[in-house]
Design an enzyme around this catalytic site. Structure first.
Site, mmCIF file in Angstrom:
data_model
loop_
_atom_site.group_PDB
_atom_site.id
_atom_site.type_symbol
_atom_site.label_atom_id
_atom_site.label_comp_id
_atom_site.label_asym_id
_atom_site.label_seq_id
_atom_site.Cartn_x
_atom_site.Cartn_y
_atom_site.Cartn_z
ATOM 1 N N GLY A 1 0.921 -1.068 0.063
ATOM 2 C CA GLY A 1 0.070 0.132 0.021
ATOM 3 C C GLY A 1 0.982 1.356 -0.074
ATOM 4 C CG ASP A 2 0.556 3.740 2.464
ATOM 5 O OD1 ASP A 2 -0.475 4.398 2.422
ATOM 6 O OD2 ASP A 2 0.921 2.857 3.081
ATOM 7 C CG HIS B 1 -6.201 5.736 -2.784
ATOM 8 N ND1 HIS B 1 -6.936 4.987 -3.797
ATOM 9 C CD2 HIS B 1 -5.570 4.814 -1.714
ATOM 10 C CE1 HIS B 1 -6.837 3.841 -3.346
ATOM 11 N NE2 HIS B 1 -6.056 3.634 -2.262
ATOM 12 C CE LYS C 1 -3.697 1.591 -3.700
ATOM 13 N NZ LYS C 1 -2.458 1.770 -2.753
ATOM 14 N N GLY C 2 -3.646 6.579 -5.927
ATOM 15 C CA GLY C 2 -4.635 7.602 -5.923
ATOM 16 C C GLY C 2 -3.960 8.553 -7.044
ATOM 17 C CD GLN D 1 -6.541 -2.851 2.200
ATOM 18 O OE1 GLN D 1 -7.360 -3.501 1.657
ATOM 19 N NE2 GLN D 1 -6.271 -2.949 3.570
ATOM 20 C CG LEU E 1 11.247 8.163 -10.254
ATOM 21 C CD1 LEU E 1 10.874 8.433 -11.865
ATOM 22 C CD2 LEU E 1 12.369 7.117 -10.248
ATOM 23 C CG ASP E 2 10.224 13.294 -5.371
ATOM 24 O OD1 ASP E 2 9.695 12.233 -5.561
ATOM 25 O OD2 ASP E 2 9.712 14.145 -4.539
ATOM 26 C CB THR F 1 -6.594 -6.260 3.880
ATOM 27 O OG1 THR F 1 -7.776 -5.808 3.789
ATOM 28 C CG2 THR F 1 -6.434 -6.649 2.398
ATOM 29 N N GLY G 1 -0.421 0.994 13.459
ATOM 30 C CA GLY G 1 0.823 0.677 14.011
ATOM 31 C C GLY G 1 1.756 1.725 13.235
#
Length: 418
Positions: free
Chosen positions: A14-15, A48, A18-19, A226, A330-331, A241, A300
């Site tokens: 996740g993270d 997202h 995607k959004g 996710q 990439l930054d 999940t 957590g």
């Protein structure tokens, strides 16, 4: 130019972005004539983050194409939380989205996540103490688990108050022994029924035919929630999940309307995960700016690790293959290393062996392997994209070197899978 419908999946925990990827695909810059964003898994726990045109929003249930005025279809595979959804609509309206609920279409077969599920989820995680699974505390697991053996409330029940009331009473009775000793509470049943009646009057509750209607108008973007490494059957049990994250449900929905889609896998240039569970390349010395990822009371800590092509290849394999990569962050400076092999109790591994679908014994074995795995790290070249494309044998078709829509660049064409 992208062709065909597109399914966006996160290849990590996740993270990965995607959004922001969906936002770009839906934006005028992409020129894709998108008719709808289709959410095909997860629920209100999604987070997202999209930054575009001076606005920032963390999309939970609305599709991440909302800033571009693209409608959202919450499919039958989404767990819908109406109270949180109403709050998200108010936030989007404050950000200048005209009548956000008018953009929303919800499959009546979708399960409802209620405050009762949420209270039960938090009570159960509290009782686990130091053995927590890493839940978001949003009732996702309880919603899915309860529906396996009970007549669970659905979105269409919001149109039938008497039916809904009976289902909520049964739900409350079932969870009473778990919730009563805890600190968690929820609204009276009659109050919930009234809220859900108002919800049903404010949104479009639709049937399975809505997907085909949207497909006739233009391109569909399927937005996953996710990451594949958290998938209920392919993730590393029990730190998973209650949702099918890999794109099987999206493929099935497309097949039902006689269509196909290209699978776009999203990954960062490094690994992340929230809470408990294996992260073989974790490095506690890594400190990258994460303004939208913090430690949560149930999730957590937010953890960081070096890029792990072994896990990414596993995610691609259990997803049935992908057609292109979106490479984000990439930054971000700091790590130029990637895992090339693991030293484990099963010997040296260059790849993780995928087992049969729905084999949790195999998934637990993978968890045990990864928990004690020692990765060998190699330094990547400065130009990461072509190296990763070669390593994963998949073209990088979209890159991102910053948080906003303007930082995204299309580099190739996604060709629809045969």
């Amino acid at each position: 130019m992208f062709r065909s419908h597109i399914v966006v999946v996160d290849l990590g925990f996740g993270d990965a972005g995607k959004g922001a990827t969906v936002d770009w695909l839906c934006s005028p810059a992409a020129g894709l004539d998108v008719s709808a964003v289709v959410r095909f898994n997860g629920g209100a726990q999604a987070a997202h983050n999209v930054i575009a045109d001076g606005r920032h929003h963390t999309f939970a249930q609305f599709g991440s194409g909302t800033f571009s005025g693209v409608p959202t279809l919450l499919s039958q595979h989404v767990l819908v939380e109406p109270i949180a959804l109403a709050g998200e609509a108010r936030t989007l309206a404050a950000l200048g989205v005209p009548d956000p609920l008018a953009l929303l279409h919800i499959d009546g077969r979708a399960l409802l996540t209620t405050p009762i599920h949420i209270a039960a989820n938090r009570a159960r995680e509290d009782a686990r103490g130091s053995s927590r699974h890493g839940s978001c505390g949003r009732g996702i697991g309880e919603t899915a688990w309860y529906a396996l053996a009970h007549d669970a409330p659905t979105v269409s029940d919001c149109l039938r108050p008497m039916v809904l009331r009976d289902k909520l009473r049964s739900l409350a009775a079932h969870y009473g022994p778990l919730i009563a000793p805890s600190e968690h509470r929820y609204e009276p049943i009659d109050t919930l029924v009234d809220m859900y009646r108002e919800f049903a009057a404010a949104v479009r509750i639709v049937g399975g035919e809505q997907l085909a209607r949207f497909a006739r108008r233009g391109r569909l973007i399927f937005e996953g929630a996710q990451g594949v490494l958290l998938d209920e059957w392919r993730g590393f049990h029990p730190h998973t999940t209650w949702s099918t994250v890999e794109p099987r449900n999206a493929r099935a929905m497309l097949a039902e309307i006689g269509a196909t889609g290209a699978i776009l896998g999203v990954t960062r240039t490094y690994m992340t995960r929230h809470g408990a569970g294996p992260l073989p390349t974790e490095d506690h010395t890594l400190e990258f700016p994460e303004p939208h990822n913090t430690t949560g009371p149930y999730q957590g800590d937010f953890r960081l690790g070096h890029l792990d092509p072994i896990l990414l290849r596993y995610a691609i394999t259990v997803s049935g293959g992908i057609d292109g990569l979106a490479l984000t962050h990439l930054d971000t400076p700091g790590t130029r290393y990637a895992a090339t092999k693991y030293h484990t109790t099963d010997g040296v591994l260059n790849d993780l062996p995928p087992g049969p679908w729905q084999d949790l014994v195999h998934q637990q074995h993978l968890t045990d392997l990864l928990t004690t795995a020692h990765p060998t790290l190699t330094e990547m070249p400065q130009d990461v994209a072509p190296w990763l494309a070669q390593t994963l044998d998949t073209p990088v078709v979209l890159t991102s070197n910053g948080p906003t829509r303007a930082h995204r660049t299309s580099t190739a064409t996604i060709v629809a899978a045969a």
